[in-house]
Design a protein around this motif. Sequence first.
Motif, PDB file in Angstrom:
ATOM      1  N   PHE A   6     -10.187   1.154   2.643  1.00 54.52           N
ATOM      2  CA  PHE A   6      -9.079   1.905   2.180  1.00 54.52           C
ATOM      3  C   PHE A   6      -9.043   1.636   0.582  1.00 54.52           C
ATOM      4  O   PHE A   6      -9.392   0.405  -0.014  1.00 54.52           O
ATOM      5  N   ALA A   7      -8.969   2.855   0.103  1.00 55.36           N
ATOM      6  CA  ALA A   7      -8.960   2.844  -1.429  1.00 55.36           C
ATOM      7  C   ALA A   7      -7.234   3.002  -1.963  1.00 55.36           C
ATOM      8  O   ALA A   7      -6.819   3.916  -1.482  1.00 55.36           O
ATOM      9  N   LEU A   8      -6.803   2.236  -2.383  1.00 53.95           N
ATOM     10  CA  LEU A   8      -5.121   2.235  -2.958  1.00 53.95           C
ATOM     11  C   LEU A   8      -5.302   2.557  -4.343  1.00 53.95           C
ATOM     12  O   LEU A   8      -5.897   1.826  -5.124  1.00 53.95           O
ATOM     13  N   ALA A   9      -4.468   3.470  -4.849  1.00 53.12           N
ATOM     14  CA  ALA A   9      -4.058   3.776  -6.173  1.00 53.12           C
ATOM     15  C   ALA A   9      -3.243   2.494  -6.821  1.00 53.12           C
ATOM     16  O   ALA A   9      -2.260   1.960  -6.100  1.00 53.12           O
ATOM     17  N   LYS A  10      -4.004   1.735  -7.715  1.00 52.74           N
ATOM     18  CA  LYS A  10      -3.505   0.548  -8.364  1.00 52.74           C
ATOM     19  C   LYS A  10      -1.917   0.800  -8.810  1.00 52.74           C
ATOM     20  O   LYS A  10      -1.417   1.634  -9.249  1.00 52.74           O
ATOM     21  N   GLY A  11      -0.989  -0.292  -8.793  1.00 49.66           N
ATOM     22  CA  GLY A  11       0.097  -0.207  -9.253  1.00 49.66           C
ATOM     23  C   GLY A  11       1.203  -0.137  -8.167  1.00 49.66           C
ATOM     24  O   GLY A  11       1.313  -0.435  -7.074  1.00 49.66           O
ATOM     25  N   ARG A  12       2.358   0.624  -8.362  1.00 47.84           N
ATOM     26  CA  ARG A  12       3.638   0.777  -7.629  1.00 47.84           C
ATOM     27  C   ARG A  12       3.197   1.366  -6.219  1.00 47.84           C
ATOM     28  O   ARG A  12       3.773   0.577  -5.307  1.00 47.84           O
ATOM     29  N   LEU A  13       2.407   2.255  -6.287  1.00 51.21           N
ATOM     30  CA  LEU A  13       2.022   2.796  -4.769  1.00 51.21           C
ATOM     31  C   LEU A  13       1.336   1.832  -3.798  1.00 51.21           C
ATOM     32  O   LEU A  13       1.567   1.668  -2.707  1.00 51.21           O
ATOM     33  N   ALA A  14       0.471   1.002  -4.533  1.00 53.98           N
ATOM     34  CA  ALA A  14      -0.371   0.045  -3.848  1.00 53.98           C
ATOM     35  C   ALA A  14       0.579  -0.968  -2.853  1.00 53.98           C
ATOM     36  O   ALA A  14       0.538  -1.294  -1.835  1.00 53.98           O
ATOM     37  N   LYS A  15       1.363  -1.524  -3.793  1.00 52.34           N
ATOM     38  CA  LYS A  15       2.351  -2.379  -3.312  1.00 52.34           C
ATOM     39  C   LYS A  15       3.047  -1.846  -2.019  1.00 52.34           C
ATOM     40  O   LYS A  15       3.099  -2.320  -1.136  1.00 52.34           O
ATOM     41  N   LYS A  16       3.828  -0.656  -2.520  1.00 56.09           N
ATOM     42  CA  LYS A  16       4.585  -0.042  -1.360  1.00 56.09           C
ATOM     43  C   LYS A  16       3.534   0.443  -0.113  1.00 56.09           C
ATOM     44  O   LYS A  16       4.159   0.375   0.911  1.00 56.09           O
ATOM     45  N   SER A  17       2.380   0.686  -0.282  1.00 56.68           N
ATOM     46  CA  SER A  17       1.837   1.219   0.914  1.00 56.68           C
ATOM     47  C   SER A  17       1.113   0.108   1.660  1.00 56.68           C
ATOM     48  O   SER A  17       1.091   0.077   2.762  1.00 56.68           O
ATOM     49  N   LEU A  18       0.777  -1.115   0.950  1.00 60.86           N
ATOM     50  CA  LEU A  18       0.602  -2.398   1.717  1.00 60.86           C
ATOM     51  C   LEU A  18       1.730  -2.940   2.549  1.00 60.86           C
ATOM     52  O   LEU A  18       1.467  -3.324   3.624  1.00 60.86           O
ATOM     53  N   GLU A  19       2.959  -2.506   2.032  1.00 62.62           N
ATOM     54  CA  GLU A  19       4.252  -3.033   2.797  1.00 62.62           C
ATOM     55  C   GLU A  19       4.352  -2.331   4.194  1.00 62.62           C
ATOM     56  O   GLU A  19       4.436  -2.703   5.600  1.00 62.62           O
ATOM     57  N   LEU A  20       3.941  -0.863   3.967  1.00 60.11           N
ATOM     58  CA  LEU A  20       4.149  -0.171   5.113  1.00 60.11           C
ATOM     59  C   LEU A  20       2.947  -0.325   6.313  1.00 60.11           C
ATOM     60  O   LEU A  20       3.164  -0.416   7.523  1.00 60.11           O
ATOM     61  N   PHE A  21       1.717  -0.823   5.412  1.00 59.93           N
ATOM     62  CA  PHE A  21       0.446  -0.989   6.504  1.00 59.93           C
ATOM     63  C   PHE A  21       0.831  -2.401   7.375  1.00 59.93           C
ATOM     64  O   PHE A  21       0.464  -2.230   8.274  1.00 59.93           O
ATOM     65  N   GLU A  22       1.481  -3.267   6.665  1.00 61.89           N
ATOM     66  CA  GLU A  22       1.711  -4.424   7.056  1.00 61.89           C
ATOM     67  C   GLU A  22       2.599  -4.200   8.484  1.00 61.89           C
ATOM     68  O   GLU A  22       2.458  -4.685   9.609  1.00 61.89           O
ATOM     69  N   GLN A  23       3.637  -3.104   8.255  1.00 63.56           N
ATOM     70  CA  GLN A  23       4.492  -3.026   9.592  1.00 63.56           C
ATOM     71  C   GLN A  23       3.778  -2.294  10.598  1.00 63.56           C
ATOM     72  O   GLN A  23       4.290  -2.210  11.855  1.00 63.56           O
ATOM     73  N   ILE A  24       2.380  -1.551  10.363  1.00 64.60           N
ATOM     74  CA  ILE A  24       1.727  -1.282  11.846  1.00 64.60           C
ATOM     75  C   ILE A  24       0.699  -2.041  12.125  1.00 64.60           C
ATOM     76  O   ILE A  24      -0.384  -1.774  12.435  1.00 64.60           O
ATOM     77  N   GLY A  25       0.808  -3.327  11.613  1.00 64.96           N
ATOM     78  CA  GLY A  25      -0.337  -4.480  11.923  1.00 64.96           C
ATOM     79  C   GLY A  25      -1.629  -4.591  11.212  1.00 64.96           C
ATOM     80  O   GLY A  25      -2.430  -5.054  11.355  1.00 64.96           O
ATOM     81  N   ILE A  26      -1.588  -3.588  10.066  1.00 60.93           N
ATOM     82  CA  ILE A  26      -2.695  -3.548   9.252  1.00 60.93           C
ATOM     83  C   ILE A  26      -2.450  -4.621   7.940  1.00 60.93           C
ATOM     84  O   ILE A  26      -1.767  -4.072   7.000  1.00 60.93           O
ATOM     85  N   THR A  27      -2.978  -5.644   8.038  1.00 60.08           N
ATOM     86  CA  THR A  27      -2.755  -6.912   7.076  1.00 60.08           C
ATOM     87  C   THR A  27      -3.805  -7.164   6.210  1.00 60.08           C
ATOM     88  O   THR A  27      -4.964  -7.129   6.700  1.00 60.08           O
ATOM     89  N   CYS A  28      -3.452  -7.724   5.113  1.00 55.00           N
ATOM     90  CA  CYS A  28      -4.645  -8.284   4.240  1.00 55.00           C
ATOM     91  C   CYS A  28      -3.920  -9.356   3.413  1.00 55.00           C
ATOM     92  O   CYS A  28      -3.594  -9.199   2.257  1.00 55.00           O
ATOM     93  N   GLU A  29      -4.103 -10.600   3.803  1.00 60.73           N
ATOM     94  CA  GLU A  29      -3.447 -11.841   3.367  1.00 60.73           C
ATOM     95  C   GLU A  29      -4.160 -12.008   1.959  1.00 60.73           C
ATOM     96  O   GLU A  29      -3.316 -12.158   0.964  1.00 60.73           O
ATOM     97  N   GLU A  30      -5.438 -11.996   1.769  1.00 64.37           N
ATOM     98  CA  GLU A  30      -6.330 -12.225   0.500  1.00 64.37           C
ATOM     99  C   GLU A  30      -5.507 -11.168  -0.630  1.00 64.37           C
ATOM    100  O   GLU A  30      -5.714 -11.500  -1.765  1.00 64.37           O
ATOM    101  N   MET A  31      -4.928 -10.122  -0.307  1.00 67.42           N
ATOM    102  CA  MET A  31      -4.502  -9.150  -1.348  1.00 67.42           C
ATOM    103  C   MET A  31      -3.351  -9.534  -2.116  1.00 67.42           C
ATOM    104  O   MET A  31      -3.121  -9.069  -2.984  1.00 67.42           O
ATOM    105  N   LYS A  32      -2.837 -10.302  -1.579  1.00 69.05           N
ATOM    106  CA  LYS A  32      -1.268 -10.707  -1.906  1.00 69.05           C
ATOM    107  C   LYS A  32      -1.296 -11.833  -3.045  1.00 69.05           C
ATOM    108  O   LYS A  32      -0.380 -11.917  -3.633  1.00 69.05           O
ATOM    109  N   ASP A  33      -2.458 -12.445  -3.185  1.00 65.68           N
ATOM    110  CA  ASP A  33      -2.780 -13.368  -4.241  1.00 65.68           C
ATOM    111  C   ASP A  33      -2.590 -12.578  -5.452  1.00 65.68           C
ATOM    112  O   ASP A  33      -3.731 -11.940  -5.901  1.00 65.68           O
TER     113      ASP A  33
END
Length: 214
Positions: A6-33
């Motif tokens: 997955f390539a995510l556009a840096k900034g506001r969108l990335a944060k919001k899209s990661l939150e959405l992905f998390e809700q469908i079980g696509i998680t990435c703990e490393e990225m939260k740091d």
Amino acid sequence: MRYITFALAKGRLAKKSLELFEQIGITCEEMKDEKTRKLIFVNEELGYRFFLAKANDVPTYVEYGAADIGIVGKDTILEEGRALYEVYDLGIGKCRMCVCGPASARECLENHELIRVATKYPNIAKDYFYNKKHQTVEIIKLNGSIELAPIVGLSEVIVDIVETGATLRENGLEVLEEVCPLSARMVVNQVSMKMENERITGIINDLRKLLGGN
Ligand code: PRP
């Protein structure tokens, strides 16, 4: 199993899209740091990789297959004009692409005058003025703070993103014409769509179940 990248556009969108992905079980703990200097993040178990890129570069990574999936604004997709599939409207980051300026510029637009248009989106502006409005204009590419241009006399109008309208209001400008609505979209590499069809359509279907829409 190969990675889905997955390539995510840096900034506001990335944060919001990661939150959405998390809700469908696509998680990435490393990225939260938030302090990490790492560029690429992996979820070994699920076979996903994620990286953040400048918004304008996301369609490039996806077209060349360096990323299978991209999350990026419709503005960037239109501006970059890359060969990829736009598969889903995430409905986040909603805003509008507009022609803006002082109220006095309304007349120049109505009379189809040869005006200057400042913008970060020259391709979108060209398409709008030349192909849709059939108005010849001079397009001036800028890289930010576009609202300055009509204030300091660089251009009569701008083509820019309007979200709340606060920037315009605080600078004595207004929306003169709407070019198109915008929001974050999921884009997919054309080969990946065939080779990894099951996994990718699975992700799209999970998003549909969560958010509805198409
Ligand atoms: C964007 C856009 C407008 C502003 C619109 O700029 O270019 O300037 O947001 O938002 P508003 O309608 O809620 O005021 P951004 O903050 O991305 O910075 P930029 O000046 O670098 O384009």
